[in-house]
Scaffold this motif. Structure first.
Motif, PDB file in Angstrom:
ATOM      1  N   TRP A 157      -1.365  11.374  -9.577  1.00 17.45           N
ATOM      2  CA  TRP A 157      -2.605  10.660  -9.845  1.00 17.45           C
ATOM      3  C   TRP A 157      -3.311  10.311  -8.542  1.00 17.45           C
ATOM      4  CZ3 TRP A 157      -0.188   6.426 -13.517  1.00 17.45           C
ATOM      5  CH2 TRP A 157       0.247   7.042 -14.708  1.00 17.45           C
ATOM      6  N   HIS A 158      -4.634  10.253  -8.586  1.00 21.13           N
ATOM      7  CA  HIS A 158      -5.431   9.850  -7.420  1.00 21.13           C
ATOM      8  C   HIS A 158      -6.063   8.487  -7.705  1.00 21.13           C
ATOM      9  CE1 HIS A 158      -7.990  10.199  -3.877  1.00 21.13           C
ATOM     10  NE2 HIS A 158      -9.003   9.802  -4.638  1.00 21.13           N
ATOM     11  N   ILE A 159      -5.805   7.523  -6.837  1.00 16.76           N
ATOM     12  CA  ILE A 159      -6.316   6.168  -7.053  1.00 16.76           C
ATOM     13  C   ILE A 159      -7.819   6.141  -6.816  1.00 16.76           C
ATOM     14  CG2 ILE A 159      -6.238   3.764  -6.252  1.00 16.76           C
ATOM     15  CD1 ILE A 159      -3.289   4.252  -5.501  1.00 16.76           C
ATOM     16  N   THR A 160      -8.562   5.775  -7.849  1.00 20.74           N
ATOM     17  CA  THR A 160     -10.027   5.715  -7.772  1.00 20.74           C
ATOM     18  C   THR A 160     -10.546   4.282  -7.787  1.00 20.74           C
ATOM     19  OG1 THR A 160     -10.119   5.939 -10.193  1.00 20.74           O
ATOM     20  CG2 THR A 160     -10.348   7.960  -8.870  1.00 20.74           C
ATOM     21  N   HIS A 161      -9.740   3.337  -8.299  1.00 22.73           N
ATOM     22  CA  HIS A 161     -10.133   1.934  -8.426  1.00 22.73           C
ATOM     23  C   HIS A 161      -9.008   1.043  -7.914  1.00 22.73           C
ATOM     24  CE1 HIS A 161     -12.592   3.937 -11.459  1.00 22.73           C
ATOM     25  NE2 HIS A 161     -13.240   2.820 -11.763  1.00 22.73           N
ATOM     26  N   ILE A 162      -9.367  -0.067  -7.341  1.00 23.18           N
ATOM     27  CA  ILE A 162      -8.449  -1.200  -7.187  1.00 23.18           C
ATOM     28  C   ILE A 162      -9.053  -2.355  -7.959  1.00 23.18           C
ATOM     29  CG2 ILE A 162      -7.511  -2.936  -5.608  1.00 23.18           C
ATOM     30  CD1 ILE A 162      -7.400  -0.746  -3.447  1.00 23.18           C
ATOM     31  N   LEU A 163      -8.261  -2.955  -8.847  1.00 19.71           N
ATOM     32  CA  LEU A 163      -8.698  -4.113  -9.623  1.00 19.71           C
ATOM     33  C   LEU A 163      -7.886  -5.319  -9.158  1.00 19.71           C
ATOM     34  CD1 LEU A 163      -8.921  -2.580 -13.228  1.00 19.71           C
ATOM     35  CD2 LEU A 163     -10.657  -2.608 -11.425  1.00 19.71           C
ATOM     36  N   ASN A 164      -8.470  -6.109  -8.288  1.00 24.85           N
ATOM     37  CA  ASN A 164      -7.791  -7.302  -7.779  1.00 24.85           C
ATOM     38  C   ASN A 164      -7.969  -8.476  -8.723  1.00 24.85           C
ATOM     39  OD1 ASN A 164      -8.673  -6.423  -4.434  1.00 24.85           O
ATOM     40  ND2 ASN A 164      -6.598  -6.501  -5.223  1.00 24.85           N
ATOM     41  N   THR A 165      -6.891  -9.234  -8.906  1.00 26.75           N
ATOM     42  CA  THR A 165      -6.959 -10.448  -9.726  1.00 26.75           C
ATOM     43  C   THR A 165      -7.265 -11.687  -8.891  1.00 26.75           C
ATOM     44  OG1 THR A 165      -4.567 -10.841  -9.559  1.00 26.75           O
ATOM     45  CG2 THR A 165      -5.355  -9.519 -11.429  1.00 26.75           C
ATOM     46  N   HIS A 166      -6.756 -11.718  -7.662  1.00 29.76           N
ATOM     47  CA  HIS A 166      -7.024 -12.860  -6.774  1.00 29.76           C
ATOM     48  C   HIS A 166      -6.679 -12.466  -5.346  1.00 29.76           C
ATOM     49  CE1 HIS A 166      -2.776 -13.399  -7.811  1.00 29.76           C
ATOM     50  NE2 HIS A 166      -2.631 -14.313  -6.855  1.00 29.76           N
TER      51      HIS A 166
ATOM     52  N   ALA B  80       0.822  -1.214   0.000  1.00 32.98           N
ATOM     53  CA  ALA B  80       0.000   0.000   0.000  1.00 32.98           C
ATOM     54  C   ALA B  80       0.851   1.257   0.000  1.00 32.98           C
ATOM     55  CB  ALA B  80      -0.941  -0.014   1.198  1.00 32.98           C
ATOM     56  N   ASP B  81       1.875   1.294   0.843  1.00 31.59           N
ATOM     57  CA  ASP B  81       2.690   2.507   0.945  1.00 31.59           C
ATOM     58  C   ASP B  81       3.375   2.830  -0.374  1.00 31.59           C
ATOM     59  OD1 ASP B  81       1.998   2.877   3.614  1.00 31.59           O
ATOM     60  OD2 ASP B  81       3.722   1.745   4.363  1.00 31.59           O
ATOM     61  N   LYS B  82       3.872   1.798  -1.050  1.00 24.21           N
ATOM     62  CA  LYS B  82       4.561   2.030  -2.330  1.00 24.21           C
ATOM     63  C   LYS B  82       3.562   2.532  -3.372  1.00 24.21           C
ATOM     64  CE  LYS B  82       8.289   1.881  -4.879  1.00 24.21           C
ATOM     65  NZ  LYS B  82       9.012   0.642  -5.241  1.00 24.21           N
ATOM     66  N   TYR B  83       2.371   1.958  -3.410  1.00 22.87           N
ATOM     67  CA  TYR B  83       1.359   2.395  -4.367  1.00 22.87           C
ATOM     68  C   TYR B  83       0.963   3.851  -4.119  1.00 22.87           C
ATOM     69  CZ  TYR B  83       0.151  -1.865  -6.944  1.00 22.87           C
ATOM     70  OH  TYR B  83       0.157  -2.941  -7.798  1.00 22.87           O
ATOM     71  N   LEU B  84       0.739   4.191  -2.871  1.00 22.08           N
ATOM     72  CA  LEU B  84       0.334   5.564  -2.545  1.00 22.08           C
ATOM     73  C   LEU B  84       1.453   6.550  -2.881  1.00 22.08           C
ATOM     74  CD1 LEU B  84      -1.450   4.797   0.819  1.00 22.08           C
ATOM     75  CD2 LEU B  84      -2.560   5.603  -1.278  1.00 22.08           C
ATOM     76  N   ALA B  85       2.693   6.165  -2.608  1.00 20.65           N
ATOM     77  CA  ALA B  85       3.822   7.039  -2.915  1.00 20.65           C
ATOM     78  C   ALA B  85       3.987   7.222  -4.416  1.00 20.65           C
ATOM     79  CB  ALA B  85       5.102   6.475  -2.302  1.00 20.65           C
ATOM     80  N   GLU B  86       3.830   6.134  -5.177  1.00 20.72           N
ATOM     81  CA  GLU B  86       3.983   6.222  -6.630  1.00 20.72           C
ATOM     82  C   GLU B  86       2.844   7.024  -7.249  1.00 20.72           C
ATOM     83  OE1 GLU B  86       6.532   5.215  -8.591  1.00 20.72           O
ATOM     84  OE2 GLU B  86       7.621   4.639  -6.778  1.00 20.72           O
ATOM     85  N   ALA B  87       1.638   6.871  -6.725  1.00 21.30           N
ATOM     86  CA  ALA B  87       0.515   7.667  -7.234  1.00 21.30           C
ATOM     87  C   ALA B  87       0.755   9.148  -6.975  1.00 21.30           C
ATOM     88  CB  ALA B  87      -0.787   7.212  -6.592  1.00 21.30           C
ATOM     89  N   LYS B  88       1.234   9.462  -5.793  1.00 19.28           N
ATOM     90  CA  LYS B  88       1.531  10.863  -5.460  1.00 19.28           C
ATOM     91  C   LYS B  88       2.612  11.415  -6.375  1.00 19.28           C
ATOM     92  CE  LYS B  88       2.859  13.833  -1.597  1.00 19.28           C
ATOM     93  NZ  LYS B  88       3.223  13.876  -0.142  1.00 19.28           N
ATOM     94  N   ARG B  89       3.635  10.609  -6.627  1.00 18.26           N
ATOM     95  CA  ARG B  89       4.736  11.043  -7.496  1.00 18.26           C
ATOM     96  C   ARG B  89       4.251  11.327  -8.913  1.00 18.26           C
ATOM     97  NH1 ARG B  89       8.913   8.889 -10.593  1.00 18.26           N
ATOM     98  NH2 ARG B  89       8.261   6.720 -10.385  1.00 18.26           N
TER      99      ARG B  89
END
Length: 257
Positions: free
Chosen positions: A50-59, A38-47
């Motif tokens: 972009w604002h994360i609006t969806h999570i698409l889980n595969t499994h 989660a922390d890496k995703y939030l940091a990369e989105a901020k960089r």
């Protein structure tokens, strides 16, 4: 007709996972494909701004859904995931089955059922953009271990992915390609396209570069798990005329490799 553009931001996380953020230009919507960290995703989105609006889980595996709740708490995003694993997907809002679609800004992802690695595993195919996010169902020169399903189930899932347009770009979840290549060479040592592919893989890894995404047409020509319906390979594996048994033989050998 306006071209629908998806920007893909790929980044390493955990030990060998890849994270993906998918950004649709017109709406500004951004999807996290799985959530290993989660922390890496939030940091990369901020960089990326972009604002994360969806999570698409595969499994459901934790290195694919483990960051769901923190990202949802931080962003208010909507979590999509496989209906067959809904009880195991943290924070799931929308349960998806094969054949359904996810509207993502002006883009559309079609859901493919690809069970085998887990019983409810799904993939997301953006047909217009020729992109497919396949989780652990398919890897460059490999496929996921058959943890929950059967060999027949896994072969049927790979056959669905094989049927996508050959120009489809395949975004898989792990950097396993170099190890997969060493195994693939033991199955089809005379495959010239495989030999060329292995050289390119080694060159990229020597430079610290990723080997994914890959293209389906290349995998069809070199990935032994996708080639279990080839008569020559069936004969070599001792199961002429039987794609499932040939796939099972290859998968069994890889599990012990």
């Amino acid at each position: 007709m306006t071209q629908i553009i998806l920007d893909i931001h790929q980044f390493p996380c955990l030990n060998d996972n890849y994270g993906y953020l998918v950004h649709e230009h017109y709406s500004g919507e951004t999807a996290a494909i799985d959530t290993p960290d989660a922390d890496k995703y939030l940091a990369e989105a901020k960089r990326m701004g972009w604002h994360i609006t969806h999570i698409l889980n595969t499994h459901w595996h934790p290195d694919h859904a483990g960051g769901n709740l923190k990202i949802k708490e931080t962003t208010g995003c909507t979590i999509y995931g496989p209906a067959g694993e809904a009880e195991k997907i943290p924070g799931i809002d929308v349960r998806l089955c094969g054949g359904e679609t996810v509207e993502f800004g002006r883009a559309t992802a079609r859901v493919l059922d690809v069970p085998g690695h887990t019983l409810g595993h799904i993939a997301y195919h953006f047909a217009e953009q020729h992109k497919a996010f396949v989780g652990d169902a398919l890897f460059a020169l490999g496929c996921g271990r058959v943890f929950e399903g059967t060999m027949e189930m896994m072969w049927e899932s790979l056959s669905r992915l094989k049927a996508l347009p050959p120009e489809t770009r395949i975004y898989c979840a792990h950097e396993y390609t170099q190890a997969n290549a060493r195994f693939a060479e033991t199955i089809e040592s005379g495959n010239a396209e495989l030999a060329d592919y292995v050289k390119q893989i080694d060159e990229r890894r020597d430079k610290g570069l990723p080997t994914v995404p890959t293209y389906l047409d290349r995998e069809l020509a070199t990935n032994p798990f996708l080639r279990a319906d080839m008569p020559e390979l069936q004969a070599a594996m001792g199961h002429p005329g039987d794609a499932v048994a040939t796939f099972a033989e290859i998968r069994g050998r890889k599990d012990k490799f």
